[in-house]
Design a protein around this motif. Structure first.
Motif, PDB file in Angstrom:
ATOM      1  N   LEU A 180      48.654  35.453  29.191  1.00  0.00           N
ATOM      2  CA  LEU A 180      47.614  36.283  29.777  1.00  0.00           C
ATOM      3  C   LEU A 180      47.171  35.776  31.138  1.00  0.00           C
ATOM      4  O   LEU A 180      46.541  36.508  31.906  1.00  0.00           O
ATOM      5  CB  LEU A 180      46.409  36.339  28.836  1.00  0.00           C
ATOM      6  CG  LEU A 180      46.630  37.124  27.542  1.00  0.00           C
ATOM      7  CD1 LEU A 180      45.430  36.993  26.652  1.00  0.00           C
ATOM      8  CD2 LEU A 180      46.889  38.588  27.851  1.00  0.00           C
ATOM      9  N   LEU A 181      47.501  34.521  31.457  1.00  0.00           N
ATOM     10  CA  LEU A 181      47.091  33.964  32.738  1.00  0.00           C
ATOM     11  C   LEU A 181      48.125  34.175  33.830  1.00  0.00           C
ATOM     12  O   LEU A 181      47.861  33.923  34.989  1.00  0.00           O
ATOM     13  CB  LEU A 181      46.809  32.466  32.589  1.00  0.00           C
ATOM     14  CG  LEU A 181      45.691  32.119  31.590  1.00  0.00           C
ATOM     15  CD1 LEU A 181      45.560  30.631  31.447  1.00  0.00           C
ATOM     16  CD2 LEU A 181      44.372  32.722  32.045  1.00  0.00           C
ATOM     17  N   GLY A 182      49.336  34.589  33.487  1.00  0.00           N
ATOM     18  CA  GLY A 182      50.345  34.790  34.508  1.00  0.00           C
ATOM     19  C   GLY A 182      51.640  35.263  33.904  1.00  0.00           C
ATOM     20  O   GLY A 182      51.743  35.527  32.707  1.00  0.00           O
ATOM     21  N   TRP A 183      52.655  35.350  34.793  1.00  0.00           N
ATOM     22  CA  TRP A 183      53.926  35.917  34.365  1.00  0.00           C
ATOM     23  C   TRP A 183      54.824  34.906  33.683  1.00  0.00           C
ATOM     24  O   TRP A 183      55.688  35.264  32.923  1.00  0.00           O
ATOM     25  CB  TRP A 183      54.663  36.494  35.566  1.00  0.00           C
ATOM     26  CG  TRP A 183      54.069  37.764  36.054  1.00  0.00           C
ATOM     27  CD1 TRP A 183      53.278  37.930  37.131  1.00  0.00           C
ATOM     28  CD2 TRP A 183      54.183  39.047  35.448  1.00  0.00           C
ATOM     29  NE1 TRP A 183      52.900  39.232  37.259  1.00  0.00           N
ATOM     30  CE2 TRP A 183      53.455  39.947  36.232  1.00  0.00           C
ATOM     31  CE3 TRP A 183      54.848  39.527  34.322  1.00  0.00           C
ATOM     32  CZ2 TRP A 183      53.363  41.289  35.950  1.00  0.00           C
ATOM     33  CZ3 TRP A 183      54.764  40.872  34.028  1.00  0.00           C
ATOM     34  CH2 TRP A 183      54.023  41.731  34.830  1.00  0.00           C
ATOM     35  N   LYS A 184      54.700  33.621  33.961  1.00  0.00           N
ATOM     36  CA  LYS A 184      55.599  32.650  33.365  1.00  0.00           C
ATOM     37  C   LYS A 184      54.877  31.333  33.174  1.00  0.00           C
ATOM     38  O   LYS A 184      53.876  31.036  33.825  1.00  0.00           O
ATOM     39  CB  LYS A 184      56.838  32.472  34.238  1.00  0.00           C
ATOM     40  CG  LYS A 184      56.540  32.205  35.700  1.00  0.00           C
ATOM     41  CD  LYS A 184      57.780  32.278  36.539  1.00  0.00           C
ATOM     42  CE  LYS A 184      57.436  32.128  38.028  1.00  0.00           C
ATOM     43  NZ  LYS A 184      58.602  32.236  38.866  1.00  0.00           N
ATOM     44  N   LEU A 221      49.499  51.036  42.789  1.00  0.00           N
ATOM     45  CA  LEU A 221      48.868  49.773  43.174  1.00  0.00           C
ATOM     46  C   LEU A 221      47.581  49.633  42.380  1.00  0.00           C
ATOM     47  O   LEU A 221      46.787  50.579  42.306  1.00  0.00           O
ATOM     48  CB  LEU A 221      48.567  49.763  44.672  1.00  0.00           C
ATOM     49  CG  LEU A 221      49.756  49.893  45.630  1.00  0.00           C
ATOM     50  CD1 LEU A 221      49.244  50.023  47.049  1.00  0.00           C
ATOM     51  CD2 LEU A 221      50.685  48.710  45.502  1.00  0.00           C
ATOM     52  N   LEU A 222      47.353  48.464  41.771  1.00  0.00           N
ATOM     53  CA  LEU A 222      46.158  48.232  40.962  1.00  0.00           C
ATOM     54  C   LEU A 222      45.178  47.397  41.772  1.00  0.00           C
ATOM     55  O   LEU A 222      45.525  46.306  42.259  1.00  0.00           O
ATOM     56  CB  LEU A 222      46.516  47.521  39.658  1.00  0.00           C
ATOM     57  CG  LEU A 222      46.895  48.420  38.480  1.00  0.00           C
ATOM     58  CD1 LEU A 222      48.221  49.099  38.725  1.00  0.00           C
ATOM     59  CD2 LEU A 222      46.948  47.629  37.181  1.00  0.00           C
ATOM     60  N   THR A 223      43.974  47.900  41.925  1.00  0.00           N
ATOM     61  CA  THR A 223      42.927  47.177  42.646  1.00  0.00           C
ATOM     62  C   THR A 223      41.744  46.960  41.713  1.00  0.00           C
ATOM     63  O   THR A 223      41.369  47.865  40.945  1.00  0.00           O
ATOM     64  CB  THR A 223      42.468  47.961  43.890  1.00  0.00           C
ATOM     65  OG1 THR A 223      41.929  49.215  43.481  1.00  0.00           O
ATOM     66  CG2 THR A 223      43.630  48.183  44.838  1.00  0.00           C
ATOM     67  N   GLU A 238      43.132  41.046  33.004  1.00  0.00           N
ATOM     68  CA  GLU A 238      44.531  40.741  32.684  1.00  0.00           C
ATOM     69  C   GLU A 238      45.117  41.775  31.726  1.00  0.00           C
ATOM     70  O   GLU A 238      46.274  42.186  31.870  1.00  0.00           O
ATOM     71  CB  GLU A 238      44.624  39.345  32.070  1.00  0.00           C
ATOM     72  CG  GLU A 238      46.029  38.868  31.797  1.00  0.00           C
ATOM     73  CD  GLU A 238      46.855  38.781  33.076  1.00  0.00           C
ATOM     74  OE1 GLU A 238      48.075  39.016  32.980  1.00  0.00           O
ATOM     75  OE2 GLU A 238      46.298  38.494  34.143  1.00  0.00           O
ATOM     76  N   MET A 239      44.327  42.232  30.771  1.00  0.00           N
ATOM     77  CA  MET A 239      44.821  43.252  29.839  1.00  0.00           C
ATOM     78  C   MET A 239      45.066  44.582  30.554  1.00  0.00           C
ATOM     79  O   MET A 239      46.093  45.243  30.335  1.00  0.00           O
ATOM     80  CB  MET A 239      43.824  43.448  28.693  1.00  0.00           C
ATOM     81  CG  MET A 239      43.752  42.269  27.738  1.00  0.00           C
ATOM     82  SD  MET A 239      42.784  42.629  26.276  1.00  0.00           S
ATOM     83  CE  MET A 239      43.826  43.812  25.469  1.00  0.00           C
ATOM     84  N   LEU A 240      44.139  44.983  31.429  1.00  0.00           N
ATOM     85  CA  LEU A 240      44.339  46.224  32.202  1.00  0.00           C
ATOM     86  C   LEU A 240      45.547  46.100  33.123  1.00  0.00           C
ATOM     87  O   LEU A 240      46.304  47.064  33.305  1.00  0.00           O
ATOM     88  CB  LEU A 240      43.081  46.533  33.014  1.00  0.00           C
ATOM     89  CG  LEU A 240      41.839  46.958  32.228  1.00  0.00           C
ATOM     90  CD1 LEU A 240      40.633  47.010  33.139  1.00  0.00           C
ATOM     91  CD2 LEU A 240      42.054  48.309  31.567  1.00  0.00           C
ATOM     92  N   LEU A 241      45.752  44.900  33.672  1.00  0.00           N
ATOM     93  CA  LEU A 241      46.884  44.683  34.569  1.00  0.00           C
ATOM     94  C   LEU A 241      48.207  44.832  33.831  1.00  0.00           C
ATOM     95  O   LEU A 241      49.151  45.470  34.310  1.00  0.00           O
ATOM     96  CB  LEU A 241      46.770  43.292  35.199  1.00  0.00           C
ATOM     97  CG  LEU A 241      47.845  42.914  36.223  1.00  0.00           C
ATOM     98  CD1 LEU A 241      47.706  43.762  37.465  1.00  0.00           C
ATOM     99  CD2 LEU A 241      47.745  41.435  36.573  1.00  0.00           C
ATOM    100  N   GLN A 242      48.286  44.255  32.631  1.00  0.00           N
ATOM    101  CA  GLN A 242      49.541  44.309  31.878  1.00  0.00           C
ATOM    102  C   GLN A 242      49.824  45.701  31.328  1.00  0.00           C
ATOM    103  O   GLN A 242      50.984  46.123  31.242  1.00  0.00           O
ATOM    104  CB  GLN A 242      49.504  43.289  30.740  1.00  0.00           C
ATOM    105  CG  GLN A 242      49.506  41.857  31.204  1.00  0.00           C
ATOM    106  CD  GLN A 242      49.645  40.874  30.072  1.00  0.00           C
ATOM    107  OE1 GLN A 242      50.047  41.247  28.976  1.00  0.00           O
ATOM    108  NE2 GLN A 242      49.320  39.622  30.319  1.00  0.00           N
ATOM    109  N   ILE A 243      48.789  46.441  30.944  1.00  0.00           N
ATOM    110  CA  ILE A 243      49.007  47.753  30.317  1.00  0.00           C
ATOM    111  C   ILE A 243      49.271  48.831  31.369  1.00  0.00           C
ATOM    112  O   ILE A 243      50.177  49.658  31.214  1.00  0.00           O
ATOM    113  CB  ILE A 243      47.789  48.122  29.439  1.00  0.00           C
ATOM    114  CG1 ILE A 243      47.756  47.200  28.207  1.00  0.00           C
ATOM    115  CG2 ILE A 243      47.848  49.581  28.996  1.00  0.00           C
ATOM    116  CD1 ILE A 243      46.540  47.387  27.333  1.00  0.00           C
TER     117      ILE A 243
END
Length: 562
Positions: free
Chosen positions: A274-278, A407-409, A425-430
Motif C-alpha cells: 500500500l505504500l508503493g509499487w515494489k 490523471l489522478l490528482t 492509496e486505495m483510491l490510487l490503486q482502484i
C-alpha cells in the motif's frame, strides 16, 4: 349414452320395463366372427330389440427390431400409412425377452394386436470377386474358424506372414485390408486464434477425423487423450499444444538471452504494497541490477463492480458511469445485502480473478453506501455516498475518449492524517488504469480530482482541452493553453469506518463526526412535530386569553332583531 332407437319402434315398446336390472354381458370378438351367438340368443330378445351390433375397437401396435435395414423400415412405414388404426412405437431389442417386452407395450398402448418386424443379423462373409467360379463357392470350408485377419503395421497394409500361412493365394487371392482409420483432432486450452485456424483447416481436409473439446495441457494429458481416443473409437490422435513463454523486451540483446541462468529457481517477485509499487528490500537482495536491471512492477489491477438488490435507478446509473470510466473493471450480477455478503463478495472476486472490489449497497431506497475493499486480505472502507449527480442528468459539455487513462490528482489534505493516506492509496490503486491493459487507450485526456472539504471526499471528472492546430505540438509545461471542462459524474464520499480485513475485521478507524441518515431524518421529523405542538399551544393560549378578557356587551347588538 343409451342405445339409439330407430324411428320405426313404437313408443309402447320403449315404455316397457326392463326384464333385468343388470345389462346383458357384451359378446366378445372371436376368430370365427364378430359376435358370440350363444351369448346373443340367451341374453338378448331378437324379436323385440334386434341383434346387438359389435363395435370394432381394434388397435394395432407396429414396431420393429433394432439394426433393421432401410428397405424393411420403409415397408413398415408404408403399412403404418395404410392402417390408420395402428400405433407406431420405438424399436425393440431383438432378444429372448422380446415377447414379454412386446406384451407390455401392447398393454400400455391399449392395443389388441401387434405387428413386429424383426431382422435377424446375418453373418457377413468376405466379398467374392466376379472372376471366382461357382464351383469354388460350393466347396466346403477347410476349417470351422476363420483365419486371423492381418493387422495393419507401419511397414504396410497387411502382415505377409499371416497372409501366406493362412490364405491360399492360388485360389482366392490375397486378402484386401479395409482401412478403417479414424483420427481424433484436439488442442490445448489458451491456444491462439492462428493455430486454432490451422487445426480447423486440417479438420476440413481430413473427412475421417473427429474433433473434440479442448484438453488441459497438464502432466496427465496423455492419460486423458488416450481415454478420449478410446471413447471416440479412433486409432490416431493429433494434439495441438501451445506453451506460453515469458515475453522478452525489444531492448534485450541476444547475448543476454543466451546466458545460462545463475539459479535454477527464479527470484521471488516483489509484491505490491500500500505504500508503493515494489518492495525495495526484495529488489536489492534478489536481483542483480548490473545485468538485468531493476524489475518493473506490471500493474495487473482488476476491479469487480457490483451492487445490492433493490437499488434505485439513480444509484444504478452512477455505478454504470463508473464502469464506463474504468475499462479495467468487471461488472457482475447483483448480490443480496445480508450479513454473509462479505464471504460472497470475496468468492466472486476470486472467481473473476480480481484484486479489488467496489460494492454499492442501497438501503431503504434512499441511502447509498460504497464498500471499497482490497481482496482477500484487506483493508476495506465503508463510505456513505451523497450529493449524487450522474452524467445523464448533468448534461455537461465535456467529453473524452472512452477507455483513455486518467490523471489522478489529490488535494494536500490527504497527507495530514494516517487514515487519509490509507484512503489515498486505495483510491490510487482502484481508479488508476493499468498502462498495458487491453481495453485501455494510451492517452491522457481527462483528470480525476479527489479533494477533501468538511471531512468529505469530493469527486470530479474533467476533460483536458487544448486549443491548438493538429500540426503544432503543445510544448511541455504549457498549462496556460490548457482548459478543464467538467464531464461528470459528481458525488461526495463520507468515510464511516476502515476495517483491517476484506468487508470486515478489526476497526482501524472510525469517523467521530459521522451522523447516520436515519438520525438526520428523525431530527427532521421532530422539527415538524414541534411546529404542530406550537400550533396547539397557540390555540390554547388564545382560548385562555379570550376567557380572561371577555368582551363588553354591545348595547346596539339587539337593535335590529325586533
Amino acid at each position: 349414452m343409451g342405445k339409439k332407437r330407430k324411428h320405426g319402434e313404437s313408443s309402447e315398446l320403449v315404455a316397457q320395463p326392463k326384464k333385468e336390472d343388470t345389462a346383458p354381458e357384451r359378446p366378445t370378438r372371436t376368430l370365427l366372427g364378430w359376435k358370440d351367438k350363444s351369448l346373443v340368443t340367451d341374453e338378448v330378445d331378437d324379436s323385440n330389440v334386434g341383434s346387438p351390433i359389435f363395435r370394432n375397437k381394434e388397435k394395432v401396435l407396429v414396431t420393429c427390431s433394432r439394426r433393421i435395414s432401410y428397405r424393411y423400415r420403409h415397408l413398415m412405414l408404408n403399412l403404418v400409412s395404410l392402417l390408420p388404426h395402428c400405433k407406431k412405437d420405438n424399436k425393440v431389442e431383438s432378444k429372448e425377452t422380446k415377447g414379454t417386452t412386446l406384451n407390455e407395450l401392447v398393454e400400455l398402448k391399449s392395443c389388441s394386436s401387434c405387428l413386429f418386424f424383426e431382422i435377424l443379423k446375418q453373418k457377413m462373409g468376405k466379398k467374392r470377386k466376379h472372376s471366382e467360379s461357382s464351383e469354388l463357392v460350393a466347396q466346403p470350408k477347410k476349417e470351422d474358424t476363420a483365419p486371423e485377419r492381418p493387422t495393419r503395421t507401419l511397414l504396410g497394409w497387411k502382415d505377409k506372414s499371416l497372409v501366406t500361412d493362412e490364405v491360399d493365394d492360388s485360389n482366392i487371392g490375397s486378402p484386401i485390408f479395409r482401412n478403417k482409420e479414424k483420427v481424433l483432432v484436439t488442442c490445448s486450452r489458451r491456444i491462439s486464434y492462428r493455430y486454432r485456424h490451422l487445426m480447423l483447416n486440417l479438420v476440413s481436409l481430413l473427412p475421417h477425423c473427429k474433433k473434440d473439446n479442448k484438453v488441459e495441457s497438464k502432466e496427465t494429458k496423455g492419460a486423458t487423450l488416450n481415454e478420449l481416443v478410446e471413447l471416440k473409437s479412433c486409432s490416431s490422435c493429433l494434439f495441438f499444444e501451445q506453451k506460453m513463454g515469458k515475453k522478452r523486451k525489444h531492448g534485450e540483446s541476444s547475448e543476454l538471452v543466451a546466458q545460462p541462468k545463475k539459479e535454477d529457481t527464479a527470484p521471488e517477485r516483489p509484491t505490491r504494497t500500500l505504500l508503493g509499487w515494489k518492495d525495495k528490500s526484495l529488489v536489492t537482495d534478489e536481483v542483480d541490477d548490473s545485468n538485468v536491471g531493476s524489475p518493473i512492477f506490471r500493474n495487473k489491477e482488476k476491479v469487480l463492480v457490483t451492487c445490492s438488490r433493490r437499488i434505485s435507478y439513480r444509484y444504478r446509473h452512477l455505478m454504470l458511469n463508473l464502469v464506463s470510466l474504468l475499462p479495467h473493471c468487471k461488472k457482475d450480477n447483483k448480490v443480496e445485502s445480508k450479513e454473509t455478503k462479505g464471504t460472497t463478495l470475496n468468492e466472486l472476486v476470486e472467481l473473476k480473478s480480481c484484486s479489488s472490489c467496489l460494492f454499492f449497497e442501497c438501503r431503504k431506497q434512499k441511502d447509498l453506501y460504497l464498500w471499497m475493499a482490497k481482496c482477500p486480505n484487506g483493508p476495506s472502507v465503508k463510505i456513505l455516498v451523497s450529493a449524487v449527480h450522474t452524467m445523464e442528468e448533468l448534461k455537461l459539455t465535456g467529453n473524452h475518449l472512452k477507455g483513455s487513462r486518467p490523471l489522478l490528482t489529490f488535494s494536500a489534505n490527504f497527507e495530514k492524517d494516517a487514515h487519509w493516506k490509507l484512503l489515498k492509496e486505495m483510491l490510487l490503486q482502484i481508479f488508476e488504469i493499468p498502462k498495458d491493459h487491453r481495453k485501455a487507450k494510451p492517452f491522457h485526456d481527462h483528470v480525476f480530482v479527489f479533494s477533501i472539504a468538511d471531512d468529505h471526499i469530493w469527486f470530479r471528472n474533467y476533460q483536458i482541452s487544448t486549443h491548438h492546430n493538429e500540426a503544432d505540438k503543445l510544448p511541455r509545461g504549457g498549462l496556460d493553453k490548457m482548459t478543464l471542462i467538467e464531464v461528470g459524474p459528481r458525488f461526495c464520499l463520507n468515510p464511516i469506518k476502515i476495517f483491517g480485513g476484506s468487508f470486515g475485521g478489526p476497526t482501524l478507524y472510525e469517523n467521530p463526526f459521522y451522523v447516520s441518515p436515519n438520525q438526520v431524518r428523525a431530527l427532521e421529523k421532530k422539527k415538524k412535530a414541534g411546529k404542530f405542538a406550537k400550533k396547539v399551544k397557540a390555540k390554547t393560549r388564545r382560548k385562555m386569553h379570550e376567557m380572561s378578557n371577555p368582551l363588553e356587551p354591545d348595547e346596539f347588538a339587539d337593535m335590529w332583531k325586533d
